[in-house]
Design a protein around this motif. Structure first.
Motif, short mmCIF file in Angstrom:
data_model
loop_
_atom_site.label_atom_id
_atom_site.label_comp_id
_atom_site.label_asym_id
_atom_site.label_seq_id
_atom_site.Cartn_x
_atom_site.Cartn_y
_atom_site.Cartn_z
N ALA A 143 0.87 -1.24 0.00
CA ALA A 143 -0.07 0.05 -0.05
C ALA A 143 0.85 1.18 0.05
O ALA A 143 0.60 2.25 0.45
N VAL A 144 2.08 1.23 -0.44
CA VAL A 144 2.93 2.53 -0.81
C VAL A 144 2.11 3.19 -1.56
O VAL A 144 2.09 4.61 -1.04
N ALA A 145 1.39 2.90 -2.66
CA ALA A 145 0.65 3.94 -3.13
C ALA A 145 -0.95 3.39 -2.71
O ALA A 145 -1.16 2.29 -2.48
N PRO A 146 -1.45 4.47 -2.34
CA PRO A 146 -2.93 4.28 -1.54
C PRO A 146 -4.03 3.19 -2.39
O PRO A 146 -3.98 3.17 -3.53
N LEU A 147 -4.77 2.50 -1.42
CA LEU A 147 -5.49 1.56 -1.78
C LEU A 147 -6.87 2.01 -1.49
O LEU A 147 -7.10 2.83 -0.49
#
Length: 766
Positions: free
Chosen positions: A750-754
């Motif tokens: 989830a380093v990039a938003p989920l």
């Protein structure tokens, strides 16, 4: 903008992640102080004015109030500003948010004590509380002129006391007639006690916490520690114990209890920088010192592996779930300075890792920041023949530290590591941030300046960070272990420097554990003791792993670092980038609380990235969700109630109510977060069902797998999905127990938003 986009932007700002449009237009950005109106509503006062005498203490950074008092005040939700009484008495109209005044004088700083006594009386008459430590400053005027006792007693009367003009200097017959739980916090009253004045209590509205008695005669009782409606007073010698041989300090008085009573903070909402999503916050940052050193670790030494590559392999890549902010020195990387292709490539490899945030440890690594406050190239000329750059000789393995804090702090051989060009503040700050942004992959931006050398930046340097759109950190040297057995080893959140503010690291780097990198290279393993003591029985600091690249040079130091990271891996934490912590810390100072109709009901304004409130002594309290908005969740811990705010809501409203059960998550009609490893934003109902049959969704971002606990209105089975940009990445199910506690782990990155969606498993929520 859709709800998920709004939530994702808020999460990007919160976590320091590479998301577009964070500089403007995000919900968190809209809550900055600049957006407040000219007719701002009345807010709960949170400011404490510290009166210091810089003729005696020389700097705020080293003052008793900053090094001992400010941490407890921060924990109680209070922000401290300073005034030098050598400049006269301050105009209190400059402090509309003023809650109280604190003093800790060692001598008699006032030339006109009568003016000071009148000033304190006017302040108290308008409701300003005072906490007086050490010498009260009213017995002698500056220069030694005695003050009439009647005038002195006008001051003491405000604390319910009268000075009977006596003094007990031989205390071998003295013993406490009363010493309540506020006394003996870190050091009991023992041995030869300090002499004390004979204070008689004249106002029963004040509570006595320490009463000394000479012999067996109650008539000789002296009230040395009191608190009451005007504040509190601790007699000189009875606030702390000082060991001059080892330069160690310990509190005699419980500072949390004393300042809580003195400034009436019991019901005050407290912005909390230690916690995120109900968990203790974690961050890690590396200063670039020793970047180009060749490791001594076998078998890598024979291959001439750089220390920075050694750290990457052993401590960064091996812990992908633990984010780390990496701050090189431009002079170590740029080929036009002292950089090499290998040192430059080491930075690119690190910055490419998803858990790594690029940052700056400046361009030329100043050692003594004060040297550059009024910089002159001429003043630097004597050092030019001793440039800190590398001058290799026969057999040189480049193993000695070149650009690090390895000399005694304050006595560096050079004012900065690289002197070949004149000092340029804009280049040192904004230029270095731009350099590392260009070096990092697209989408990653360097915004954090990690102070170098003595970590004592001057006001213009801090202003340069702000003007470059960045944030700052370092300094503080937090220790709380067997060698530093006191909370006095923990610094406050930050330091005011003129109109700017320096943010301190939450943990000390390996320098203080290794005698400035000269011995005991295994010493950094003791960081876990500081982190343990700073987290329990009350949470005073986040878990911060802060070190230098030369840790990769020696096997002992590298093993110590790995042991610390392994310990962190096993704890319940919420990891974020270091720049995120710096933003949260800044939000502590700007947060304002607007009281609303009814008891224990506030609107939260201007909080920036600060998204946790704490209420102490609140085991029987709960969030009243019917009267609140913008609240993600709540969790009880250590006798306090931690409230998680939604980053997608600029001005949340928090109301409290009582709960019947303190041993379980309080019930609520709406789902709420209990705790989680990730950050969450944009919580909202979703689907066609109603009440208990309705689902909900929330944006999430973070590092490692997403362990989380929610409290849902309906027990039983729930389906959960995780998606990004409309693509489902994972789906699963979890069981909510009879109390509605829904625990699960989302096993995706989830380093990039989920976007997470929760639905009752029977599908009734749509």
């Amino acid at each position: 903008m859709c709800v998920f986009q709004t939530a994702a932007l808020g999460l990007g700002l919160l976590l320091g992640m590479p998301l577009p449009a964070l500089a403007a237009g995000s919900p968190a950005a809209s809550s900055s102080p600049a957006t407040s109106t000219a007719t701002a509503p009345q807010t709960v006062p949170r400011t404490i004015l510290a009166l210091v005498d810089l003729r005696e203490e020389s700097t705020i950074r080293l003052s008793r109030i900053h090094t001992m008092v400010e941490l407890p005040l921060n924990h109680l939700g209070l922000s401290v500003v300073y005034w030098n009484v050598a400049d006269g008495l301050p105009d209190l109209s400059r402090y509309p948010d003023l809650r109280g005044v604190v003093t800790w004088f060692a001598g008699e700083p006032f030339a006109d004590v009568g003016a000071y006594v009148a000033w304190t009386a006017r302040a108290m008459d308008r409701g300003v509380r005072f906490a007086v430590m050490g010498q009260p400053g009213v017995r002698l005027e500056r220069g030694g002129k005695p003050v009439p006792l009647a005038l002195t007693n006008r001051f003491f009367a405000r604390f319910g006391l009268r000075d009977d003009d006596g003094y007990s200097d031989l205390t071998y017959k003295s013993k406490p007639a009363l010493a309540d739980g506020m006394i003996g916090f870190e050091r009991p009253l023992s041995g030869v006690l300090p002499g004390y004045p004979l204070f008689r209590k004249t106002d029963e509205r004040f509570v006595s916490h320490l009463v000394m008695r000479r012999g067996d005669d109650p008539a000789g009782d002296s009230h040395l520690v009191v608190t009451g409606p005007a504040g509190g007073l601790v007699t000189d010698g009875y606030s702390r114990y000082f060991d001059a041989e080892y330069n160690r300090r310990q509190w005699i008085v419980d500072p949390f209890a004393f300042f809580r009573d003195s400034f009436a903070t019991g019901d005050l909402p407290k912005p909390d920088v230690t916690t995120l999503s109900g968990r203790r916050l974690y961050f890690s940052h590396i200063d670039g010192d020793g970047w180009r050193n060749v490791t001594e670790v076998a078998p890598y030494a024979a291959k001439r592996v750089l220390s920075s590559d050694m750290v990457r392999t052993a401590a960064v890549e091996a812990f992908p779930e633990l984010p780390v902010t990496v701050a090189p020195i431009v002079g170590d990387l740029d080929p036009t300075w002292k950089g090499t292709p290998d040192s430059l490539e080491a930075a690119r490899r690190l910055f490419a890792l998803p858990q790594v945030e690029p940052a700056s440890h400046t361009w030329t690594h100043p050692f003594q920041w004060a040297f550059f406050k009024d910089y002159s190239r001429q003043n630097e000329a004597p050092f030019l023949e001793r440039d800190g750059g590398r001058k290799p000789g026969k057999g040189d393995e480049h193993a000695a530290e070149e650009a690090g804090e390895v000399s005694d702090i304050g006595r560096y051989a050079l004012p900065r590591a690289y002197l070949q060009q004149p000092f340029d503040l804009d280049q040192e700050i904004g230029g270095a941030l731009d350099y590392f942004t260009r070096l990092a992959p697209a989408g990653k931006r360097a915004v954090l300046v990690q102070w170098s050398g003595d970590t004592s930046p001057f006001e213009a340097a801090l202003a340069a960070v702000r003007k470059a759109g960045g944030v700052n950190i370092n300094g503080g040297d937090a220790r709380f272990d067997a060698d530093f057995p006191s909370i006095t080893g923990l610094p406050p959140i930050g330091l005011p420097v003129g109109a700017e503010r320096q943010i301190y690291a939450a943990g000390s780097n390996e320098n203080t554990y290794t005698d400035l990198w000269t011995s005991r290279f295994y010493g950094y393993r003791n960081l876990v003791n500081t982190m343990r003591h700073a987290g329990s029985p009350i949470r005073l600091k986040p878990f911060n792993v802060y070190y230098h690249m030369y840790t990769g040079q020696k096997a002992a130091s590298l093993n110590a670092l790995v042991s610390v990271l392994t310990a962190a891996r096993g704890q319940e934490l919420a990891p974020v980038a270091a720049s995120t912590y710096a933003r949260i810390a800044e939000g502590f100072y700007t947060t304002r609380f607007e009281p609303l109709d009814g008891a224990r009901h506030w609107r939260v304004r201007d909080r920036g990235a600060m998204n946790t409130l704490r209420f102490d002594g609140a085991s029987a309290d709960t969030v009243d969700f019917a009267r609140s908005s913008g609240v993600l969740g709540q969790r009880h811990s250590q006798g306090s109630l931690y409230v998680a705010l939604d980053p997608a809501v600029a001005e949340p409203v928090v109301a409290l109510a009582e709960t019947d059960r303190a041993d379980r998550d309080p019930p609520a009609a709406l789902p709420y977060l209990v705790e989680g490893r990730w950050a969450f934003s944009g919580l909202s109902a979703e689907g066609q069902g109603q009440g208990e049959r309705q689902g909900f969704r929330v944006a999430a971002a973070g590092y490692g797998e997403g362990a989380m606990v929610w409290r849902v209105p309906r027990p039983g089975r729930w389906s959960v999905t995780a998606e990004r940009d409309g693509t489902r990445l994972w789906s699963g199910a979890a069981e909510a127990d009879a109390d509605g506690r829904l625990a699960l782990t989302v096993p995706v990155t989830a380093v990039a938003p989920l976007l997470l969606r929760f639905r009752p498993a029977d599908g009734a929520a749509g």
